[in-house]
Write a protein that holds these residues in place. Structure first.
Motif, mmCIF file in Angstrom:
data_model
loop_
_atom_site.group_PDB
_atom_site.id
_atom_site.type_symbol
_atom_site.label_atom_id
_atom_site.label_comp_id
_atom_site.label_asym_id
_atom_site.label_seq_id
_atom_site.Cartn_x
_atom_site.Cartn_y
_atom_site.Cartn_z
ATOM 1 N N ALA A 31 -1.108 -14.780 3.389
ATOM 2 C CA ALA A 31 -1.075 -13.533 2.622
ATOM 3 C C ALA A 31 -2.129 -12.557 3.148
ATOM 4 N N LYS A 32 -3.328 -13.051 3.422
ATOM 5 C CA LYS A 32 -4.408 -12.183 3.917
ATOM 6 C C LYS A 32 -4.055 -11.632 5.300
ATOM 7 N N GLY A 38 0.140 -5.890 7.988
ATOM 8 C CA GLY A 38 1.180 -5.077 7.363
ATOM 9 C C GLY A 38 2.543 -5.746 7.386
ATOM 10 N N VAL A 39 2.551 -7.071 7.281
ATOM 11 C CA VAL A 39 3.799 -7.835 7.239
ATOM 12 C C VAL A 39 3.737 -8.806 6.062
ATOM 13 N N SER A 40 4.862 -9.402 5.722
ATOM 14 C CA SER A 40 4.907 -10.343 4.604
ATOM 15 C C SER A 40 4.333 -11.701 5.000
ATOM 16 N N GLN A 65 -4.074 -5.944 17.643
ATOM 17 C CA GLN A 65 -4.991 -5.634 18.738
ATOM 18 C C GLN A 65 -6.399 -5.357 18.203
ATOM 19 N N PHE A 66 -6.477 -4.634 17.100
ATOM 20 C CA PHE A 66 -7.790 -4.366 16.513
ATOM 21 C C PHE A 66 -8.416 -5.647 15.956
ATOM 22 N N LEU A 67 -7.606 -6.521 15.365
ATOM 23 C CA LEU A 67 -8.131 -7.793 14.869
ATOM 24 C C LEU A 67 -8.673 -8.627 16.028
ATOM 25 N N LEU A 68 -7.967 -8.641 17.137
ATOM 26 C CA LEU A 68 -8.435 -9.352 18.328
ATOM 27 C C LEU A 68 -9.725 -8.720 18.849
ATOM 28 N N ARG A 69 -9.787 -7.404 18.859
ATOM 29 C CA ARG A 69 -11.007 -6.705 19.293
ATOM 30 C C ARG A 69 -12.182 -7.089 18.403
ATOM 31 N N LEU A 70 -11.965 -7.131 17.084
ATOM 32 C CA LEU A 70 -13.021 -7.519 16.155
ATOM 33 C C LEU A 70 -13.467 -8.949 16.426
ATOM 34 N N PHE A 71 -12.518 -9.841 16.617
ATOM 35 C CA PHE A 71 -12.848 -11.238 16.897
ATOM 36 C C PHE A 71 -13.703 -11.347 18.158
ATOM 37 N N ARG A 72 -13.274 -10.691 19.216
ATOM 38 C CA ARG A 72 -13.994 -10.774 20.489
ATOM 39 C C ARG A 72 -15.384 -10.156 20.389
ATOM 40 N N SER A 73 -15.497 -9.058 19.666
ATOM 41 C CA SER A 73 -16.809 -8.415 19.503
ATOM 42 C C SER A 73 -17.761 -9.296 18.705
ATOM 43 N N GLU A 103 -12.637 -5.081 3.788
ATOM 44 C CA GLU A 103 -12.469 -3.767 4.406
ATOM 45 C C GLU A 103 -11.332 -3.742 5.430
ATOM 46 N N ILE A 104 -11.039 -4.891 6.048
ATOM 47 C CA ILE A 104 -10.031 -4.915 7.120
ATOM 48 C C ILE A 104 -8.597 -4.991 6.599
ATOM 49 N N ASP A 105 -8.425 -4.859 5.296
ATOM 50 C CA ASP A 105 -7.075 -4.879 4.716
ATOM 51 C C ASP A 105 -6.268 -3.626 5.043
ATOM 52 N N THR A 106 -6.957 -2.559 5.430
ATOM 53 C CA THR A 106 -6.271 -1.330 5.806
ATOM 54 C C THR A 106 -6.559 -1.036 7.275
ATOM 55 N N MET A 107 -5.706 -0.256 7.889
ATOM 56 C CA MET A 107 -5.905 0.104 9.286
ATOM 57 C C MET A 107 -7.207 0.883 9.444
ATOM 58 N N ARG A 108 -7.443 1.802 8.540
ATOM 59 C CA ARG A 108 -8.674 2.595 8.596
ATOM 60 C C ARG A 108 -9.897 1.681 8.485
ATOM 61 N N GLY A 109 -9.844 0.736 7.566
ATOM 62 C CA GLY A 109 -10.954 -0.195 7.393
ATOM 63 C C GLY A 109 -11.138 -1.103 8.602
ATOM 64 N N LEU A 110 -10.036 -1.573 9.156
ATOM 65 C CA LEU A 110 -10.090 -2.440 10.334
ATOM 66 C C LEU A 110 -10.735 -1.703 11.508
#
Length: 124
Positions: A31-32, A38-40, A65-73, A103-110
């Motif tokens: 769910a998270k 942005g998918v079910s 891609q942003f989630l991967l960027r966050l992970f790598r950073s 905060e990462i629940d939205t694109m802006r937050g991510l």
């Protein structure tokens, strides 16, 4: 086409596999992860099983891609310490106005969290 070309995974499958690993490392529920992408939750299940992949033309792919960027950073900043990354994500952050994981629940937050981590990583 050569056999090597046929063996090369596509961008969607590669990112999908990476996102599934990140979810495992960080203990993200379906769910998270679905909220972040942005998918079910059922779609996340299919993504994790490898029966579906993120479409490179979709917003979900961009979020991935942003989630991967966050992970790598975080991985680079915290010395590949997955437990420290998970703690950082779940600890309230005054600069971000809440827990980064929320905060990462939205694109802006991510994007904001990625930029925040990249800023601090650049200072090191």
């Amino acid at each position: 086409m050569s056999a090597l070309a046929n063996a090369t995974p596509d961008r969607g499958s590669t990112l999908t596999a990476a996102i599934a690993r990140i979810a495992e490392f960080w203990g993200l529920s379906n769910a998270k992860l679905g909220t972040i992408l942005g998918v079910s939750a059922p779609t996340v299940t299919r993504l994790k099983r490898g029966t579906a992949a993120l479409d490179p033309a979709s917003k979900s792919f961009e979020a991935g891609q942003f989630l991967l960027r966050l992970f790598r950073s975080l991985d680079a900043m915290l010395g590949s310490d997955d437990a420290a990354a998970k703690r950082w994500l779940t600890t309230p952050n005054l600069d971000l106005g809440g827990k980064p994981i929320d905060e990462i629940d939205t694109m802006r937050g991510l994007i904001s969290v990625c930029e925040y981590v990249d800023f601090y990583r650049a200072r090191v």
